[in-house]
Design a protein around this motif. Sequence first.
Motif, mmCIF file in Angstrom:
data_model
loop_
_atom_site.group_PDB
_atom_site.id
_atom_site.type_symbol
_atom_site.label_atom_id
_atom_site.label_comp_id
_atom_site.label_asym_id
_atom_site.label_seq_id
_atom_site.Cartn_x
_atom_site.Cartn_y
_atom_site.Cartn_z
ATOM 1 N N VAL A 1 0.865 -1.190 0.000
ATOM 2 C CA VAL A 1 0.000 0.000 0.000
ATOM 3 C C VAL A 1 0.901 1.239 0.000
ATOM 4 O O VAL A 1 1.479 1.581 1.033
ATOM 5 C CB VAL A 1 -0.945 0.032 1.220
ATOM 6 N N THR B 1 -2.284 6.513 -0.200
ATOM 7 C CA THR B 1 -3.358 5.856 -0.946
ATOM 8 C C THR B 1 -4.696 6.034 -0.211
ATOM 9 O O THR B 1 -4.770 5.779 0.994
ATOM 10 C CB THR B 1 -3.071 4.353 -1.099
ATOM 11 N N PRO B 2 -5.750 6.492 -0.903
ATOM 12 C CA PRO B 2 -7.071 6.607 -0.245
ATOM 13 C C PRO B 2 -7.558 5.256 0.257
ATOM 14 O O PRO B 2 -7.220 4.203 -0.303
ATOM 15 C CB PRO B 2 -7.971 7.146 -1.362
ATOM 16 N N THR B 3 -8.345 5.273 1.300
ATOM 17 C CA THR B 3 -8.831 4.043 1.923
ATOM 18 C C THR B 3 -9.646 3.205 0.950
ATOM 19 O O THR B 3 -9.569 1.974 0.943
ATOM 20 C CB THR B 3 -9.691 4.375 3.160
ATOM 21 N N VAL B 4 -10.412 3.865 0.078
ATOM 22 C CA VAL B 4 -11.267 3.140 -0.869
ATOM 23 C C VAL B 4 -10.427 2.346 -1.868
ATOM 24 O O VAL B 4 -10.805 1.239 -2.297
ATOM 25 C CB VAL B 4 -12.192 4.129 -1.619
ATOM 26 N N MET C 1 -7.371 1.090 -1.383
ATOM 27 C CA MET C 1 -6.377 0.192 -0.790
ATOM 28 C C MET C 1 -6.505 -1.260 -1.244
ATOM 29 O O MET C 1 -5.492 -1.897 -1.576
ATOM 30 C CB MET C 1 -6.454 0.284 0.738
#
Length: 223
Positions: A129, A133-136, A138
């Motif tokens: 990761v 990086t945005p959570t969506v 990942m």
Amino acid sequence: MTNLFSIFDPSTSIFELKMNWMTTIIVMMLLPTSFWLMNNRYSMMWTKPINILHNEFNTLLNNKNKSMSMMFITLFTLIMLNNLMSLFPYIFTVTSHLSTTLTLALPLWLTLMLYGWMINTENMFMHLVPTGTPTVLMPFMVCIETISNIIRPMTLSVRLAANMIAGHLIMTLLGNTAMMMTMNTLMVMLMIQMLLLMLEAAVAIIQGYVFAVLMTLYTSEVN
């Protein structure tokens, strides 16, 4: 097309002996002499680029495991010498086959992966990761990074083999048309062949350097 690609055929034999793969070690039989002969211009000319590569690889490795840089220098030397040997007439192009390039890339990559996942497990998970990086995204990034890691040995192998095949095929295609040319056209074609030979000599060195540098970068990621 069958005759065109026959120059990359590893199954040819001389006196019922498959001698093609002997070109891999012919140069290596001559190299040990530099270790017991007195210092000369040849050894000095070879020592300087080795020192430059040693310093560069140590920088890529963050000055850790300095002894590993010698392994990558040896890998660079092996690939470069085999690439340069293939430019001579009637010498088998060893590095144009995946059986050779994949043999060099796969064990090194597999060793690095095993070491990384066994010793630096947390660090290896962090590489899956990227930072920021945005959570969506990942889960998708984990899949993409995993695939990119798995195909690394194949990309290393195919890059080296494809570059060697491409240059040799161009020179072969130009050489096959020489019998149908006039004298003036033949002189132009010979000049083009000489330029291509110089380009292939540069490619032979660059491809060995790229292979060794990429393996060094993969090692630095694991460490």
